[in-house]
Write a protein that holds these residues in place. Structure first.
Motif, PDB file in Angstrom:
ATOM      1  N   VAL A   1      49.617  97.967  41.669  1.00 55.11           N
ATOM      2  CA  VAL A   1      48.922  97.870  40.149  1.00 55.11           C
ATOM      3  C   VAL A   1      47.615  98.353  40.139  1.00 55.11           C
TER       4      VAL A   1
ATOM      5  N   LYS B   1      43.640  90.174  34.891  1.00 56.05           N
ATOM      6  CA  LYS B   1      44.187  88.821  35.908  1.00 56.05           C
ATOM      7  C   LYS B   1      43.540  88.724  36.674  1.00 56.05           C
TER       8      LYS B   1
ATOM      9  N   GLN C   1      42.663  95.752  35.117  1.00 55.22           N
ATOM     10  CA  GLN C   1      42.436  94.876  36.536  1.00 55.22           C
ATOM     11  C   GLN C   1      41.589  93.357  36.003  1.00 55.22           C
TER      12      GLN C   1
ATOM     13  N   PHE D   1      49.412  94.428  44.336  1.00 57.69           N
ATOM     14  CA  PHE D   1      48.056  93.616  44.042  1.00 57.69           C
ATOM     15  C   PHE D   1      47.510  95.680  44.268  1.00 57.69           C
TER      16      PHE D   1
ATOM     17  N   GLU E   1      46.129  82.160  33.695  1.00 60.94           N
ATOM     18  CA  GLU E   1      46.490  82.621  35.764  1.00 60.94           C
ATOM     19  C   GLU E   1      48.006  82.623  36.044  1.00 60.94           C
ATOM     20  N   SER E   2      47.721  83.593  36.383  1.00 67.26           N
ATOM     21  CA  SER E   2      49.430  83.343  36.849  1.00 67.26           C
ATOM     22  C   SER E   2      49.531  83.118  38.564  1.00 67.26           C
TER      23      SER E   2
ATOM     24  N   PHE F   1      44.757  85.890  40.036  1.00 66.56           N
ATOM     25  CA  PHE F   1      46.571  85.432  40.807  1.00 66.56           C
ATOM     26  C   PHE F   1      45.753  84.034  41.604  1.00 66.56           C
TER      27      PHE F   1
ATOM     28  N   MET G   1      53.036  91.967  37.252  1.00 69.17           N
ATOM     29  CA  MET G   1      52.175  92.145  37.139  1.00 69.17           C
ATOM     30  C   MET G   1      51.296  93.314  35.883  1.00 69.17           C
TER      31      MET G   1
ATOM     32  N   ILE H   1      58.119  91.578  40.565  1.00 63.90           N
ATOM     33  CA  ILE H   1      56.457  90.866  40.733  1.00 63.90           C
ATOM     34  C   ILE H   1      55.734  91.942  40.089  1.00 63.90           C
ATOM     35  N   SER H   2      55.852  92.926  40.586  1.00 60.55           N
ATOM     36  CA  SER H   2      55.419  94.100  40.169  1.00 60.55           C
ATOM     37  C   SER H   2      55.125  94.564  38.994  1.00 60.55           C
TER      38      SER H   2
END
Length: 165
Positions: free
Chosen positions: A119, A128, A126, A116, A30-31, A130, A93, A89-90
């Motif tokens: 994304v 993932k 979806q 989010f 997990e991030s 965080f 992700m 970051i985007s």
């Protein structure tokens, strides 16, 4: 428990339940978004989470957009200057089957919720998860104040859940 996480527990920066939770989250790839001010312990926590990732996964230190991609399991996006940090970051992700560790502080202002949304609009996987790690400081004591798990449900709705431990 990982020795680096145990050290933060022993120092009183986080409690044992938080340390165990973060270790389990890292094992699931997990991030981690480490949030707060630099004087609140975000850099030691960032370094600890990077070391935990490195102990189990291949990691890549990201210094720019050209570092994204390739064969890595975790991206480590540190304190970068002169770059669109939110876009970086985007973009990170949106890479499937990878985790990341990054900062969110006054030097790196971006909207987690906007990213989010971007994304989701891009139709990216979806699955993932965080973890937003919010650091604080009271009476000169730095500590991990809150952990919020963020991800999407089966209907594509963003779900936030605070760790209670």
């Amino acid at each position: 428990m990982n020795a680096m996480l145990k050290k933060l527990v022993d120092q009183g920066f986080m409690n044992e339940a938080q340390g165990a939770y973060l270790e389990e989250a890292m094992a699931r790839k997990e991030s981690m978004i480490v949030s707060g001010h630099k004087g609140w312990g975000i850099l030691p926590l960032f370094a600890t989470m990077s070391a935990v990732a490195k102990s189990s996964f291949s990691i890549k230190q990201v210094k720019g957009f050209e570092d994204l991609g390739g064969d890595t399991q975790y991206y480590v996006i540190a304190d970068l200057k002169d770059i669109d940090y939110g876009k970086l970051i985007s973009d990170a992700m949106m890479i499937p089957d990878t985790g990341m560790i990054c900062l969110k502080d006054p030097d790196h202002p971006y909207s987690i919720m906007k990213i989010f949304g971007d994304v989701k609009k891009a139709g990216i996987d979806q699955s993932k998860v965080f973890q937003v790690l919010e650091c604080a400081k009271e009476n000169d004591v730095k500590f991990l104040a809150k952990i919020t798990r963020m991800g999407w449900d089966e209907n594509g709705k963003l779900v936030k859940e605070d760790f209670k431990g």
